[in-house]
Design an enzyme around this catalytic site. Structure first.
Site, PDB file in Angstrom:
ATOM      1  N   ARG A 240      33.505  36.767  29.659  1.00 39.16           N
ATOM      2  CA  ARG A 240      32.217  37.408  29.389  1.00 39.16           C
ATOM      3  C   ARG A 240      31.316  37.197  30.606  1.00 39.16           C
ATOM      4  O   ARG A 240      31.366  36.166  31.256  1.00 39.16           O
ATOM      5  CB  ARG A 240      31.551  36.794  28.163  1.00 39.16           C
ATOM      6  CG  ARG A 240      32.214  37.170  26.841  1.00 39.16           C
ATOM      7  CD  ARG A 240      31.397  36.648  25.670  1.00 39.16           C
ATOM      8  NE  ARG A 240      31.262  35.208  25.709  1.00 39.16           N
ATOM      9  CZ  ARG A 240      30.186  34.554  26.105  1.00 39.16           C
ATOM     10  NH1 ARG A 240      29.093  35.193  26.492  1.00 39.16           N
ATOM     11  NH2 ARG A 240      30.166  33.249  26.115  1.00 39.16           N
TER      12      ARG A 240
ATOM     13  N   LYS B  49      36.346  24.372  18.522  1.00 40.14           N
ATOM     14  CA  LYS B  49      35.974  25.004  17.246  1.00 40.14           C
ATOM     15  C   LYS B  49      37.216  25.538  16.526  1.00 40.14           C
ATOM     16  O   LYS B  49      37.381  25.342  15.313  1.00 40.14           O
ATOM     17  CB  LYS B  49      34.982  26.144  17.528  1.00 40.14           C
ATOM     18  CG  LYS B  49      34.174  26.535  16.315  1.00 40.14           C
ATOM     19  CD  LYS B  49      32.838  27.138  16.682  1.00 40.14           C
ATOM     20  CE  LYS B  49      32.870  28.346  17.444  1.00 40.14           C
ATOM     21  NZ  LYS B  49      32.715  29.643  17.241  1.00 40.14           N
TER      22      LYS B  49
ATOM     23  N   ASN C  85      40.266  24.521  16.930  1.00 38.61           N
ATOM     24  CA  ASN C  85      41.068  23.371  16.497  1.00 38.61           C
ATOM     25  C   ASN C  85      40.524  22.790  15.195  1.00 38.61           C
ATOM     26  O   ASN C  85      41.287  22.437  14.296  1.00 38.61           O
ATOM     27  CB  ASN C  85      41.068  22.277  17.574  1.00 38.61           C
ATOM     28  CG  ASN C  85      41.680  22.759  18.882  1.00 38.61           C
ATOM     29  OD1 ASN C  85      42.392  23.758  18.901  1.00 38.61           O
ATOM     30  ND2 ASN C  85      41.402  22.057  19.966  1.00 38.61           N
TER      31      ASN C  85
ATOM     32  N   ARG D 181      43.876  34.040  27.069  1.00 41.56           N
ATOM     33  CA  ARG D 181      43.701  34.198  25.622  1.00 41.56           C
ATOM     34  C   ARG D 181      44.961  34.632  24.888  1.00 41.56           C
ATOM     35  O   ARG D 181      45.862  35.232  25.479  1.00 41.56           O
ATOM     36  CB  ARG D 181      42.641  35.293  25.371  1.00 41.56           C
ATOM     37  CG  ARG D 181      41.277  35.010  25.969  1.00 41.56           C
ATOM     38  CD  ARG D 181      40.494  34.059  25.112  1.00 41.56           C
ATOM     39  NE  ARG D 181      39.256  33.628  25.728  1.00 41.56           N
ATOM     40  CZ  ARG D 181      38.215  33.187  25.035  1.00 41.56           C
ATOM     41  NH1 ARG D 181      38.249  33.136  23.716  1.00 41.56           N
ATOM     42  NH2 ARG D 181      37.131  32.755  25.663  1.00 41.56           N
TER      43      ARG D 181
ATOM     44  N   LYS E  14      31.405  39.828  19.839  1.00 40.44           N
ATOM     45  CA  LYS E  14      30.133  39.217  20.234  1.00 40.44           C
ATOM     46  C   LYS E  14      28.982  40.222  20.184  1.00 40.44           C
ATOM     47  O   LYS E  14      27.885  39.902  19.744  1.00 40.44           O
ATOM     48  CB  LYS E  14      30.243  38.603  21.634  1.00 40.44           C
ATOM     49  CG  LYS E  14      31.370  37.585  21.795  1.00 40.44           C
ATOM     50  CD  LYS E  14      31.276  36.445  20.816  1.00 40.44           C
ATOM     51  CE  LYS E  14      32.267  35.331  21.172  1.00 40.44           C
ATOM     52  NZ  LYS E  14      32.212  34.220  20.197  1.00 40.44           N
TER      53      LYS E  14
ATOM     54  N   SER F 220      30.865  26.223  23.555  1.00 42.15           N
ATOM     55  CA  SER F 220      32.242  26.399  24.006  1.00 42.15           C
ATOM     56  C   SER F 220      32.843  25.067  24.464  1.00 42.15           C
ATOM     57  O   SER F 220      32.118  24.136  24.819  1.00 42.15           O
ATOM     58  CB  SER F 220      32.303  27.425  25.132  1.00 42.15           C
ATOM     59  OG  SER F 220      31.523  26.968  26.208  1.00 42.15           O
ATOM     60  N   ALA F 221      34.169  24.983  24.403  1.00 41.17           N
ATOM     61  CA  ALA F 221      34.935  23.812  24.852  1.00 41.17           C
ATOM     62  C   ALA F 221      34.739  22.577  23.980  1.00 41.17           C
ATOM     63  O   ALA F 221      34.924  21.448  24.417  1.00 41.17           O
ATOM     64  CB  ALA F 221      34.642  23.479  26.312  1.00 41.17           C
ATOM     65  N   CYS F 222      34.360  22.773  22.707  1.00 42.34           N
ATOM     66  CA  CYS F 222      34.262  21.654  21.763  1.00 42.34           C
ATOM     67  C   CYS F 222      35.414  21.665  20.757  1.00 42.34           C
ATOM     68  O   CYS F 222      35.515  20.785  19.918  1.00 42.34           O
ATOM     69  CB  CYS F 222      32.942  21.704  21.010  1.00 42.34           C
ATOM     70  SG  CYS F 222      31.515  21.280  22.028  1.00 42.34           S
TER      71      CYS F 222
ATOM     72  N   TYR G 243      37.485  43.168  29.478  1.00 44.93           N
ATOM     73  CA  TYR G 243      37.898  41.859  28.967  1.00 44.93           C
ATOM     74  C   TYR G 243      37.140  41.429  27.709  1.00 44.93           C
ATOM     75  O   TYR G 243      35.910  41.508  27.656  1.00 44.93           O
ATOM     76  CB  TYR G 243      37.684  40.781  30.036  1.00 44.93           C
ATOM     77  CG  TYR G 243      38.581  39.569  29.847  1.00 44.93           C
ATOM     78  CD1 TYR G 243      39.863  39.537  30.398  1.00 44.93           C
ATOM     79  CD2 TYR G 243      38.168  38.477  29.084  1.00 44.93           C
ATOM     80  CE1 TYR G 243      40.696  38.448  30.215  1.00 44.93           C
ATOM     81  CE2 TYR G 243      39.000  37.381  28.896  1.00 44.93           C
ATOM     82  CZ  TYR G 243      40.259  37.364  29.471  1.00 44.93           C
ATOM     83  OH  TYR G 243      41.083  36.289  29.291  1.00 44.93           O
ATOM     84  N   GLY G 244      37.858  40.928  26.751  1.00 41.13           N
ATOM     85  CA  GLY G 244      37.320  40.186  25.598  1.00 41.13           C
ATOM     86  C   GLY G 244      35.974  40.646  25.087  1.00 41.13           C
ATOM     87  O   GLY G 244      35.799  41.813  24.742  1.00 41.13           O
TER      88      GLY G 244
ATOM     89  N   ASP H  57      35.426  31.724  14.417  1.00 41.38           N
ATOM     90  CA  ASP H  57      34.415  32.041  15.437  1.00 41.38           C
ATOM     91  C   ASP H  57      33.089  32.554  14.900  1.00 41.38           C
ATOM     92  O   ASP H  57      32.047  32.221  15.447  1.00 41.38           O
ATOM     93  CB  ASP H  57      35.001  33.067  16.426  1.00 41.38           C
ATOM     94  CG  ASP H  57      34.193  33.162  17.720  1.00 41.38           C
ATOM     95  OD1 ASP H  57      33.730  32.115  18.203  1.00 41.38           O
ATOM     96  OD2 ASP H  57      34.012  34.280  18.230  1.00 41.38           O
TER      97      ASP H  57
ATOM     98  N   HIS I 127      27.480  32.058  14.981  1.00 33.78           N
ATOM     99  CA  HIS I 127      28.634  31.728  15.817  1.00 33.78           C
ATOM    100  C   HIS I 127      29.300  30.484  15.216  1.00 33.78           C
ATOM    101  O   HIS I 127      29.177  29.382  15.752  1.00 33.78           O
ATOM    102  CB  HIS I 127      28.134  31.475  17.242  1.00 33.78           C
ATOM    103  CG  HIS I 127      29.212  31.355  18.264  1.00 33.78           C
ATOM    104  ND1 HIS I 127      29.055  30.659  19.435  1.00 33.78           N
ATOM    105  CD2 HIS I 127      30.475  31.847  18.286  1.00 33.78           C
ATOM    106  CE1 HIS I 127      30.169  30.731  20.136  1.00 33.78           C
ATOM    107  NE2 HIS I 127      31.041  31.436  19.464  1.00 33.78           N
TER     108      HIS I 127
HETATM  109  O1  TSX Z   1      39.324  20.178  19.771  1.00 31.44           O
HETATM  110  C1  TSX Z   1      39.030  19.010  19.919  1.00 31.44           C
HETATM  111  N1  TSX Z   1      38.604  18.279  18.834  1.00 31.44           N
HETATM  112  C2  TSX Z   1      38.416  18.928  17.505  1.00 31.44           C
HETATM  113  C3  TSX Z   1      39.674  18.950  16.782  1.00 31.44           C
HETATM  114  C4  TSX Z   1      39.782  19.216  15.484  1.00 31.44           C
HETATM  115  N2  TSX Z   1      39.143  18.444  21.172  1.00 31.44           N
HETATM  116  C5  TSX Z   1      39.521  19.248  22.347  1.00 31.44           C
HETATM  117  C6  TSX Z   1      38.262  19.812  22.985  1.00 31.44           C
HETATM  118  C7  TSX Z   1      38.541  20.866  23.986  1.00 31.44           C
HETATM  119  C8  TSX Z   1      38.816  22.203  23.367  1.00 31.44           C
HETATM  120  C9  TSX Z   1      38.855  17.133  21.330  1.00 31.44           C
HETATM  121  N3  TSX Z   1      38.881  16.352  22.422  1.00 31.44           N
HETATM  122  C10 TSX Z   1      38.441  16.356  20.252  1.00 31.44           C
HETATM  123  C11 TSX Z   1      38.328  16.933  18.959  1.00 31.44           C
HETATM  124  O2  TSX Z   1      37.971  16.263  17.980  1.00 31.44           O
HETATM  125  N4  TSX Z   1      38.205  15.099  20.704  1.00 31.44           N
HETATM  126  C12 TSX Z   1      38.481  15.121  22.032  1.00 31.44           C
HETATM  127  C13 TSX Z   1      38.355  13.966  22.965  1.00 31.44           C
HETATM  128  C14 TSX Z   1      39.657  13.213  22.994  1.00 31.44           C
HETATM  129  C15 TSX Z   1      40.670  13.621  23.824  1.00 31.44           C
HETATM  130  C16 TSX Z   1      41.875  12.899  23.833  1.00 31.44           C
HETATM  131  C17 TSX Z   1      42.023  11.783  23.030  1.00 31.44           C
HETATM  132  C18 TSX Z   1      40.998  11.377  22.199  1.00 31.44           C
HETATM  133  C19 TSX Z   1      39.830  12.098  22.189  1.00 31.44           C
HETATM  134  N5  TSX Z   1      43.170  10.978  23.007  1.00 31.44           N
HETATM  135  C20 TSX Z   1      44.250  10.999  23.816  1.00 31.44           C
HETATM  136  O3  TSX Z   1      44.279  11.784  24.730  1.00 31.44           O
HETATM  137  C21 TSX Z   1      45.356  10.086  23.514  1.00 31.44           C
HETATM  138 MN    MN Z   2      32.928  32.092  20.233  1.00 24.65          MN
END
Ligand code: TSX
Ligand code: MN
Length: 606
Positions: A73, A270, A272, A387, A224, A266-268, A215-216, A291, A244
């Site tokens: 984006r 979500k 997962n 992606r 979005k 982003s990059a937290c 793109y996207g 999302d 969001h």
């Molecule tokens: O997605 C993540 N979550 C949510 C999962 C349900 N990530 C990846 C973020 C980038 C997209 C995380 N990274 C999370 C998390 O809860 N926590 C972390 C930080 C982290 C990274 C690695 C380890 C522990 C914590 N452990 C080892 O690498 C062994």
């Molecule tokens: Mn998003």
């Protein structure tokens, strides 16, 4: 299907108008059929734009490589063209709508020479749901049509719902690369140079005009542009929320379920979190969406949420069996990959997929690539924003009710960000307005990859909506406050939480995250039932030190670190909000939020 098959006069008139402007070679209506999808994918493969993947390992999958200038984006080329600049607010790019339309008409003139113009009728949300909205995207990109067929509900059923005079949001898109005198793309991803890219939203007339990118979020206009920027304006005017947010279903060992939404920058992780596999025995998490959430008050005063999308447009790098088993499974067939690397046996590979590159790859730029783990400077084989576009119904943990037209009743709303210090693992807001305050201060640590600001500083991304709010962000805060006016004590509205999986000590993450986040979700579940072990603190309601079962490897001292209020850190936070964050919104900042900041500071100084 052709335009002659359409019964909606206004739609036909719009199509004719755009046809006259863009001058395509022909016009095709997307009917949503498998045959049409397959034919379009075949065209992309035959023209060299896409590669068909190994049909044993990745049945029904293809890979596209975009132009290197068209990989994400483009926020600096994204515009909210409201009549008044003040209505776009301090966090959006504004251009006068008359000026922007004139500029864009110049660019659109003849822009579809040598191309087919596709008309995509789509529904954001389950067909016929009272919360869903219909859009029609006109595009000259077969890639966009195929992605929209996965990400939204497309075709004749939508046209039937639209009838002869139903309402739709018109969404115009062109890659901005006309083909003159029999010229072809020659297998190259078409797009326009950066200064000709425009991702434009017209909030008053509820129109989207996108030019120059394929793109996207720039090009799949249901996502979005419509489901967030335009929908946020509709939501303000109609009394609901377009957010969001992921939506997950969590079920306890007794079989009782609750629905939770969550907004994260982003990059937290979500996606997962939306697909998490709990480490606590007997608990289950299922996915409604990863999302976007549209939430509307029901007759009972509760908020009901739908996922307006039908697929996942997920970031590939970092997705592995251990980080997100369910996303990998969803993307194991009938998936469009973009900008990941190609293996010799025509499978896909990316950084963080969980195993080393198998032999020689073709990287996302189309060059040969051999993994060299001793070379820290080696460029990634997959673009960091590469992606997968995968149908949601292929996700093993998709909740059976994910397409319920009534939506699912929300018990809790989560906010979170990447915060190495200060913010505890979890705390709960005292009331709705306090929760809105927490949403308004969401932010993530800036990593070294972002060059424009100092690493280690916090970038505020209120409600994770900074790039996605279609109007003045201060007025958006006010809309959230207004949504709680009649139910401050949250008899019916969701409880609001702030979570932080990313606390660090001595440079290491204290909390293991991923599946162990289910322990935090369990406490949140218990809070919603009024049975959690809680303690009142200056920042809100927190778990007692023994309320959350410790995962393996987390010491009691770690738990104290995760669950103690860092008063000095929070006073710095208050200072940063007071001097750098809230002043941006001027007179649009709700007085309730200014008061909440004062109350927090007082409590911290006591
Ligand atoms: O997605 C993540 N979550 C949510 C999962 C349900 N990530 C990846 C973020 C980038 C997209 C995380 N990274 C999370 C998390 O809860 N926590 C972390 C930080 C982290 C990274 C690695 C380890 C522990 C914590 N452990 C080892 O690498 C062994
Ligand atoms: Mn998003």
């Amino acid at each position: 299907m052709t335009v002659n098959d359409l019964k909606h006069k206004k739609l036909v008139a719009w199509i004719e108008e755009i046809k006259a402007l863009c001058e395509p070679d022909d016009v095709v209506v997307a009917d949503g059929s498998k045959e049409q999808y397959d034919a379009l994918i075949n065209e992309c493969v035959d023209s060299g734009l896409a590669i068909r993947l190994n049909q044993e390992k990745k049945p029904g999958c293809v890979l596209f490589h975009s132009d290197p200038s068209d990989v994400a984006r483009v926020e600096k080329r994204t515009f909210i063209a409201s009549e008044k600049e003040e209505d776009a607010g301090p966090t959006n790019n504004w251009i006068d709508p008359v000026e922007l339309k004139s500029t864009l008409k110049g660019l659109y003139k003849g822009c579809m020479h040598g191309r087919t113009m596709y008309v995509i009728p789509f529904s954001m949300g389950p067909l016929g749901s009272p919360i869903s909205k219909i859009g029609v995207e006109i595009t000259d990109s077969a890639y966009v049509v195929c992605n929209m067929m996965i990400m939204t509900r497309v075709g004749v059923k939508v046209l039937d719902l639209l009838g002869e005079d139903g309402y739709y949001v018109p969404c115009l898109h062109s890659v901005g690369k006309p083909l003159e005198n029999g010229e072809t793309d020659g297998g190259k991803w078409p797009c326009a140079p950066m200064e000709h890219k425009y991702i434009s939203q017209f909030p008053e007339t509820r129109e989207i005009w996108s030019y120059g990118s394929g793109y996207g979020g720039n090009a799949l206009l249901g996502k979005k542009c419509m489901a967030l920027r335009i929908a946020s304006v509709l939501a303000r005017d109609e009394g609901w929320l377009a957010e969001h947010m992921l939506i997950l279903k969590i079920t306890n060992p007794e079989g009782k379920s609750k629905y939770v939404t969550g907004a994260f920058p982003s990059a937290c992780g979500k996606t997962n979190l939306a697909m998490l596999i709990p480490t606590i025995p007997g608990w289950k998490v299922e996915t409604i969406g990863d999302d976007i959430a549209w939430m509307k008050p029901g007759k009972d005063g509760r908020l009901y949420a739908i996922n307006p999308e039908a697929g996942f447009f997920g970031v590939a790098p970092g997705t592995s069996k251990s980080s997100n088993y369910n996303a990998l499974a969803a993307a194991s067939k009938n998936t469009i990959f973009t900008n990941v690397a190609l293996t010799e046996d025509k499978d896909v590979w990316w950084e963080g997929i969980g195993y080393d590159a198998p032999g020689k790859l073709i990287d996302w730029n189309g060059n040969e690539w051999i993994q060299d783990k001793n070379n820290k400077e080696q460029k990634p084989a997959a673009h960091p924003n590469s992606r997968f576009t995968a149908p949601a119904n292929q996700c093993p943990c998709i909740a059976p009710e994910w397409e319920d037209p009534q939506g699912v009743p929300i018990s809790a709303i989560l906010f979170g960000g990447r915060r190495p210090s200060t913010i505890p693992l979890v705390h709960m807001a005292r009331n709705w307005n306090h929760g809105v305050f927490l949403g308004s201060i969401v932010g993530s640590e800036v990593t070294a990859a972002t060059l424009d600001v100092k690493a280690g500083t916090i970038r505020r991304d209120p409600f994770a909506m900074l790039p996605f709010c279609g109007y003045n962000m201060g007025d958006y805060f006010q809309h959230w406050i207004d949504m709680g006016k009649d139910d401050q004590e949250q008899k019916n509205l969701p409880k609001i939480f702030y979570v932080n999986w990313f606390r660090k000590k001595d440079g290491k993450f204290v909390w293991p995250g991923y599946g162990d986040n289910s322990r935090v979700l369990k406490w949140i579940f218990e809070c919603c039932d009024g049975v959690a072990k809680t303690v009142d603190t200056p920042i809100g309601i927190m778990p007692t030190i023994d309320a959350i079962d410790r995962p393996e490897g987390v010491t009691e001292e770690d738990m104290k670190e995760l669950l103690t209020v860092d008063k000095a850190g929070w006073l710095k936070e208050v200072e940063d909000i007071r001097t750098n964050h809230y002043p941006k919104f001027g007179k649009h900042l709700p007085k309730e939020l200014a008061a909440m900041l004062d109350t927090l500071e007082e409590a911290l100084r006591k």
